[in-house]
Every structure is written in structure tokens, then in C-alpha cells.
Write an enzyme that holds these catalytic residues in place. Sequence first.
Site, mmCIF file in Angstrom:
data_model
loop_
_atom_site.group_PDB
_atom_site.id
_atom_site.type_symbol
_atom_site.label_atom_id
_atom_site.label_comp_id
_atom_site.label_asym_id
_atom_site.label_seq_id
_atom_site.Cartn_x
_atom_site.Cartn_y
_atom_site.Cartn_z
ATOM 1 N N GLU A 1 0.870 -1.160 0.000
ATOM 2 C CA GLU A 1 0.000 0.000 0.000
ATOM 3 C C GLU A 1 0.918 1.225 0.000
ATOM 4 O O GLU A 1 1.784 1.334 0.863
ATOM 5 C CB GLU A 1 -0.857 -0.017 1.272
ATOM 6 N N ARG B 1 4.587 -12.584 9.978
ATOM 7 C CA ARG B 1 5.310 -11.331 9.752
ATOM 8 C C ARG B 1 6.654 -11.378 10.445
ATOM 9 O O ARG B 1 6.820 -12.083 11.422
ATOM 10 C CB ARG B 1 4.598 -10.134 10.384
ATOM 11 N N LYS C 1 3.791 0.883 9.809
ATOM 12 C CA LYS C 1 4.004 2.109 9.039
ATOM 13 C C LYS C 1 3.418 3.324 9.749
ATOM 14 O O LYS C 1 3.942 4.418 9.641
ATOM 15 C CB LYS C 1 3.396 1.968 7.641
HETATM 16 P P1 ATP Z 1 1.667 -1.930 8.178
HETATM 17 O O1 ATP Z 1 0.789 -2.820 8.983
HETATM 18 O O2 ATP Z 1 2.962 -1.587 8.805
HETATM 19 O O3 ATP Z 1 0.970 -0.724 7.623
HETATM 20 P P2 ATP Z 1 1.109 -3.405 5.894
HETATM 21 O O4 ATP Z 1 1.034 -4.859 6.045
HETATM 22 O O5 ATP Z 1 -0.184 -2.689 5.849
HETATM 23 O O6 ATP Z 1 2.100 -2.802 6.957
HETATM 24 P P3 ATP Z 1 1.515 -3.285 3.101
HETATM 25 O O7 ATP Z 1 2.064 -2.209 2.294
HETATM 26 O O8 ATP Z 1 0.082 -3.612 2.971
HETATM 27 O O9 ATP Z 1 1.888 -2.979 4.616
HETATM 28 O O10 ATP Z 1 2.384 -4.592 2.912
HETATM 29 C C1 ATP Z 1 2.688 -5.157 1.672
HETATM 30 C C2 ATP Z 1 3.024 -6.595 1.875
HETATM 31 O O11 ATP Z 1 4.104 -6.733 2.793
HETATM 32 C C3 ATP Z 1 1.845 -7.357 2.450
HETATM 33 O O12 ATP Z 1 1.708 -8.566 1.745
HETATM 34 C C4 ATP Z 1 2.228 -7.587 3.876
HETATM 35 O O13 ATP Z 1 1.664 -8.774 4.339
HETATM 36 C C5 ATP Z 1 3.757 -7.638 3.810
HETATM 37 N N1 ATP Z 1 4.342 -7.218 5.077
HETATM 38 C C6 ATP Z 1 4.131 -6.063 5.741
HETATM 39 N N2 ATP Z 1 4.790 -6.044 6.909
HETATM 40 C C7 ATP Z 1 5.460 -7.222 6.999
HETATM 41 C C8 ATP Z 1 6.323 -7.820 7.975
HETATM 42 N N3 ATP Z 1 6.639 -7.191 9.105
HETATM 43 N N4 ATP Z 1 6.825 -9.046 7.707
HETATM 44 C C9 ATP Z 1 6.538 -9.666 6.569
HETATM 45 N N5 ATP Z 1 5.725 -9.176 5.618
HETATM 46 C C10 ATP Z 1 5.191 -7.970 5.823
HETATM 47 MG MG MG Z 2 -1.626 -3.674 4.451
#
Ligand code: ATP
Ligand code: MG
Length: 580
Positions: free
Chosen positions: A54, A280, A290
Amino acid sequence: MSNTAECNNPERKNPESTVENKEVPGYSNFIQDIIDEDLKSGRYNKVHTRFPPEPNGYLHIGHAKAICIDFGLAARNGGLCNLRFDDTNPSKEDTEYVESIQEDIKWLGFDWEDRMYYASDYFDQLFDFAVELIKMGKAYVCDLTADEIREYRGTLTEPGRESPYRNRSVEENLDLFYRMKAGEFEDGSRVLRAKIDMASPNLNMRDPVMYRILRAHHHRTGNKWCIYPMYDFAHPLSDYLEGITHSICTLEFEDHRPLYDWFLEALNLKNRPRQIEFARLNLTYTVMSKRKLLRLVKEGYVSGWDDPRMPTISGLRRRGYTPEAIRDFCERIGVAKSNSTVDFALLEHCIREDLNARAPRVMAVLRPLKVVIDNYPDGQVEEFDVEINPENPGMGTRKVPFSKVIYIEKDDFMENPPKKFFRLAPGQEVRLKNAYFIKCERVVKDESTGEIVELHCTYDPLSRGGNSPDGRKVKGTLHWVSAEHAIDVEVRLYDNLFANPNPGEEKEGMDFISNLNPNSLEVLHSCKVEPNLAGAKPGDRFQFLRMGYFCVDPDSTDGKLVFNRIAALKDTWAKVASKE
Ligand code: ATP
Ligand code: MG
């Protein structure tokens, strides 16, 4: 001096290393096992994954794990991986993030080729899918407020209640949905919901929202839309539209999988993608959300998304991490189904391993103490040939100048040393690395403060190159820099950004900001480095003997180099000293 070029990182010739597209023998994890089965059973005849960030922040080391899995599995199975921006939430998204995400993925060594997409590319198709569901009687427009929807949803122990709008006719729903799109209703006044099961034990299945009214400027579609699809609706259908076979995501989406499958089934789609979840990455002393990282940036606790203390890819890059070290780290932590926290020390271990054999070694004195060698001829300069990296003889040698006045580390001298202090002390002899044995004869102090400002030593001319002339032993070997040849540089030393190993945990309303480590940055202004560093460029990495791995920061100017410490070495000297 021609050695400057040799001192630059060998990897700079090919800064964007890439991951080869080949099967790795013995590669296995539970996702690969599922893929193997799917290919064997004929459920799929190819592997096509996607990485779906995102664009509401910069990528972090957790994303690196996901990127390595998504792109890595595709590469290992002869398949493809798309980059797809999940831009269904216009209020938080920005093109700055879109650009940084592309840069970071490329830097990590992965390539989506011509397959860069946006969920917003599919807004028309998603709208049509929603209309189809309405026509099938599987979606309805609901006028409950957000609070009411929450209240009607029930809890884990109580079933939900059906919305009074649930049984609207198809015609009425179609009419209202088109009018939602046309902008006839206020933000938040109506939503489109899937008609599933208000008594489902899975809360995600209790008539989840598919569309909301939101007048927000979208970074790509502008003001064309005032209704936006929800992630849970957009995601499976975006995967479907791209021909994704394996949609790999993190564990928090496990409970959303039934909904993911429901949309695909309800629409009778063939060749449905399959969602697989993994744990994760969490790291000690690090926050990864984020939302929290954005706060650190916005409220000025760090200098930006690329502050070298940030766990972002851009922060790690600026700190001096290599893509190879990050990929190695992602490989070592593996892919599992249960959540755990990885020790930050493992990441540091990976960069040390990577740089040990390829970073040129140089001498740098971070906290200088002046040493005059009284019996060394005035004005004489000798140049010692020194290996650039003993772990990698192919890197050749460099010349290091030596003269009467040198600098050593303040810490390498003690006036009243404890018993096992093997460094310099009055009357004690040490080796200057690759140069000579010296012995401390006299200490000069500032009369008013008592601070030691200078040492006077003698050297043994027969110990040239640092070799013992007669078999006598010295226990300490110090690094040093010739004063008249030294370059003044700034060095930034980092410690964990947070003082607490689990800083994200917000117990009893405590703000994670209170866990910040007040000593995470120490700036040293007049460090002395050997002249071979004169031509160093931002991004060049070195091992400063005994002091750690360092990388030239982009803040460097023509007049002044600035170095970031990437990681310390395991300092056995310090250990011995601290045991006293
Ligand atoms: P946040 O919760 O920090 O906003 P997010 O999961 O919403 O992070 P995205 O941009 O949606 O962030 O993530 C893109 C991809 O990266 C998704 O498939 C998500 O599952 C993966 N991802 C995000 N954070 C992690 C993590 N700490 N470990 C492994 N994969 C991750
Ligand atoms: Mg997300």
C-alpha cells in the site's frame, strides 16, 4: 595516490545485483511445498505471485521479507511476480511512496519487468463485479452508520444482527449503488455490503463492507471516484484479474481468507488464486508498523524515512547495508506460520559476514589522542605496504604513510591501567599495526583540566612492519593514523533507536515514543582517517580496523566526508577491559 580507486568498494561496479532466475536445489518451506503439490496435482500449471504494497509509507525490513518470498518463489519456480500498488485508500497514499517503493525493490535486486499495476487500474472492473453481486442478490446497500454497523456485527461470542436494509430489492440496490457512484450521497452515509452470514463465527463474514463513499483525491484517478472499494473486496479480484496463482500474505489475513474465497466463488470465477499466509517479521528494538514509522518521521524523532536508524529499506541502505546482506537475512529467518521476534543482532551478523571479505580495510581514529615519537627523525615519512583485505588477497595492497606524529584512540591509553590492559600505558610497549613497536615514555596533560593531551613515545627502528626484532612479545596491537597525512571526517555512531527490546507493545496506554533511546545517535566531529579514503563516495563501505563497518553518507561534501557506522565489530579488546 592511485590506491584510492582500489579502496573503493568492488561491488560498486555492479550496484544492482540481481537474483538469478533458477531453481535452487534443496530450497524448501511450507509455501514451496504447497506450490509443489499444486503443480503436481494440476491445480495450477504455473506460478504467478505478486507483491502488493500500500503506497502509504516507505518499505521496511518486514516488507523485504515479503518481497524475497514473493519474488523468490516466482524465480525459483520459473514463474513471474507482479508489483501491485494496493491504492484503495486515497487519503493516506502518495506518489512519493510509489516512487520510493519501486526504488527499494529494485535495489533489493528484484525485477517486476513490465508488470507494475495498481489496484486503481481495476476500479471499473471492480465496480462491475460489485454490480454483478448485487444482481445475484449477494450484495446490498446499507444505510446504517459506521457505529451502527459495528454494533450490529456482534462479537466473537454473540452472533450479529441483520441490517434492516439487508432485504432491499435488487432494483433498489442497483439504483442506490449507481447513485452512490454518481455522488448523490454524503460521505459515510451509505455503504455496499456483501450479503453473507450475520451469524458466522468469523466476524469478517458478517456482511462485510465492499464499498464506501469517500470524497478524496486519488493520486492516480483524481476525482473520478467518490466511492472506493475495501481492501478485502479489491484484493482477491485484483489477484484474479492479474492471473495470480499464489497470493502470499501475512498471518493477520488468515481470517480473511474465507472472504477472499467467497468473492471469487460468488462470482463463479475460474482459475481462482489461492491465498497462503506466513508470519510477519518482528525485530527486537524495532517498530515496524508504518503508522508508527510515519509518526517518527512526522514528529521529527528521526531525520526522515531514510534516517540510518530506521528499519526502512532506505534507512538500511543509507546506513550501509547491502542488498545481499538483507536477502541473506531473509533467507536465514525462513518462512514459518507462527509469529516470532528475530534478534536485531542477526541482521548485523549478516552485514558483517557480507562485508568481511569485500569491504576494504582502513585505519581510522575516532577519538584521537596525539602521540609524538621522540626518536623518529623529524620530517621523515615512510610508506608501508598493507593488504587492503587479508580475507581477500585479490584486493591487493595500499600504501599507508607513517611519520613522527600520529593519532591513536584515546581509549587505547590508560595512565593507571588495570592488570590485563594490553594497550598503551606508561612504560608499556605495543605494536602499531603494520608499523613499529612503540613504548610510552611520558604523558602531557592540560595544566588547568588535567586532561591527557599528548603522549611521548620511543619506537624501536628494528621492529619495522610491526615485526618483533628479537622475539620479544607485545600483547597489544593498535591502529593509528599519521597526523600530517590524516583526513578529518565526521563519524555518526548509532545505537538501537529504541531502548526497549519490544518497543511497539503499548501497554496500559503507554506511547511507544517513550521507549525511544535518547542515545541512539552520537556524532564525532574530528575523526582522523588515513589518506586512502580521500576519494570515497557516498555509499562506499569500509571496515575501520577494530572500530566496525562504515559507509559514506550522502551528507558528505567536497570538504568533509561523513561516515555512518553500519555495525561494530565484536571488540575483544573492550571485553577484556570491561572484565577488569
Ligand atoms: P503496516 O501494517 O505496517 O501498515 P502493511 O502490512 O499494511 O504494513 P503493506 O504495504 O500492505 O503494509 O504490505 C505489503 C506486503 O508486505 C503485504 O503482503 C504484507 O503482508 C507484507 N508485510 C508487511 N509487513 C510485513 C512484515 N513485518 N513481515 C513480513 N511481511 C510484511
Ligand atoms: Mg496492508
